[in-house]
Motif scaffolding. Sequence first.
Motif, PDB file in Angstrom:
ATOM      1  N   UNK A 290      -5.915   2.678   3.546  1.00  0.00           N
ATOM      2  CA  UNK A 290      -5.210   2.153   2.378  1.00  0.00           C
ATOM      3  C   UNK A 290      -3.903   2.878   2.083  1.00  0.00           C
ATOM      4  N   UNK A 291      -3.618   3.933   2.788  1.00  0.00           N
ATOM      5  CA  UNK A 291      -2.355   4.676   2.641  1.00  0.00           C
ATOM      6  C   UNK A 291      -1.805   4.967   4.031  1.00  0.00           C
ATOM      7  N   UNK A 292      -0.469   5.086   4.097  1.00  0.00           N
ATOM      8  CA  UNK A 292       0.183   5.205   5.398  1.00  0.00           C
ATOM      9  C   UNK A 292       1.441   6.075   5.315  1.00  0.00           C
TER      10      UNK A 292
ATOM     11  N   UNK B 139       0.838  -1.198   0.000  1.00  0.00           N
ATOM     12  CA  UNK B 139       0.000   0.000   0.000  1.00  0.00           C
ATOM     13  C   UNK B 139       0.882   1.261   0.000  1.00  0.00           C
ATOM     14  N   UNK B 140       0.371   2.331  -0.571  1.00  0.00           N
ATOM     15  CA  UNK B 140       1.177   3.533  -0.843  1.00  0.00           C
ATOM     16  C   UNK B 140       1.489   4.335   0.421  1.00  0.00           C
ATOM     17  N   UNK B 141       2.659   4.981   0.348  1.00  0.00           N
ATOM     18  CA  UNK B 141       3.041   5.946   1.381  1.00  0.00           C
ATOM     19  C   UNK B 141       2.389   7.284   1.048  1.00  0.00           C
ATOM     20  N   UNK B 142       1.736   7.880   2.036  1.00  0.00           N
ATOM     21  CA  UNK B 142       1.223   9.248   1.926  1.00  0.00           C
ATOM     22  C   UNK B 142       1.535   9.936   3.240  1.00  0.00           C
ATOM     23  N   UNK B 143       2.197  11.086   3.169  1.00  0.00           N
ATOM     24  CA  UNK B 143       2.575  11.798   4.389  1.00  0.00           C
ATOM     25  C   UNK B 143       1.335  12.165   5.201  1.00  0.00           C
ATOM     26  N   UNK B 144       1.365  11.835   6.508  1.00  0.00           N
ATOM     27  CA  UNK B 144       0.257  12.150   7.397  1.00  0.00           C
ATOM     28  C   UNK B 144      -0.872  11.137   7.383  1.00  0.00           C
TER      29      UNK B 144
ATOM     30  N   UNK C 203       8.190   3.758   3.851  1.00  0.00           N
ATOM     31  CA  UNK C 203       9.439   4.528   3.764  1.00  0.00           C
ATOM     32  C   UNK C 203       9.303   6.019   3.452  1.00  0.00           C
ATOM     33  N   UNK C 204       8.704   6.349   2.283  1.00  0.00           N
ATOM     34  CA  UNK C 204       8.767   7.742   1.837  1.00  0.00           C
ATOM     35  C   UNK C 204       7.786   7.949   0.691  1.00  0.00           C
TER      36      UNK C 204
END
Length: 331
Positions: free
Chosen positions: A243-245, A233-238, A308-309
């Motif tokens: 489904x995003x982290x 699942x995708x990285x998203x800041x905040x 990670x980022x």
Amino acid sequence: MAHACSDHEARSRTSAILRRVAAYTGVTLATVGLVTAFAGTHADAADIDYTSASAAEIEDHLADLETERDAAAADLADLQTQLDAAKAVIEAAAAEYGTSNAQLTVVTAAVESADDDLDAKVSSLVAYAQQQTDKFEEAQDASESAKELAAGIETEQQEIADLDKQIGKAEKSLDAAEAEEAEAAAAAEAEAEAEASSEATSSADSESDSATASYSADAATAAVQFARDQLGESYVFGAAGPDTWDCSGLIAGAYGVSDISLTHSTWTMWDETSGIDRGDLQPGDLVFYNGQNHVAMYIGDGQVIHAPKPGDVVKISDLDMGMSIDGYRRV
């Protein structure tokens, strides 16, 4: 009947003005040497580099400048006093010898005092002439001294003006240096307080970490499984799911399934957990990196799972993945 003075009369009158000298004031004026006795007798303050000097050094330099200015002012006052005396002598001479009437009065009195004795009259006039000659010479000295005194006064006035400029610059530099040193002292004090606080915190952490924190296998196992379920699942800041982290959002979500509340912030999360040694790592323990700017979950076998980022996804990486490790913590 009034008439114009001849050149001879004008010269005689000028000579008469100059003939009255220091006898009127009791001051003997000694031409050129008079001024040089004062000019330049005070010591010059040493040069200073304000950009590198300390406040104490600038303060000492300022004191030297002020002392030098006081000396110059004293010299100026002495020169002015002597010039005033010389002017008084010349003015007195002008009053007594500067007019034909004044000279005639003196001559008439001298002649009349001798009655009808011609020799006595001549002697009186000769004595008067000798007096004029003596006073003329004294007045010449006074005139030369007055010129030198005026030049000396001008020099002292210029020096005082220059010193006033230097003193003003020194005062500004002193203010700046004191402000800079005060700021540096405040910064050093703040740093010392921060170090003392850090040492106290470290000491407290050491005491609390002296015994390895208890390990909750059920919560840790559930957290590891939750994190594995988010792989890819995708990285998203905040972001903190579903489904995003981001890194701390993933950890908080993983332990949330066991009703363990962790703040969605790596720095706060560090404070909410207990320190352990690397050798005590168990699956579910946390690893903090890069100045506590990143957190990952240990899953065993020298691996961690993390978000990670930006542009990346939740994935598994080696425990030593190239970022500096700040420490190991247990929930």
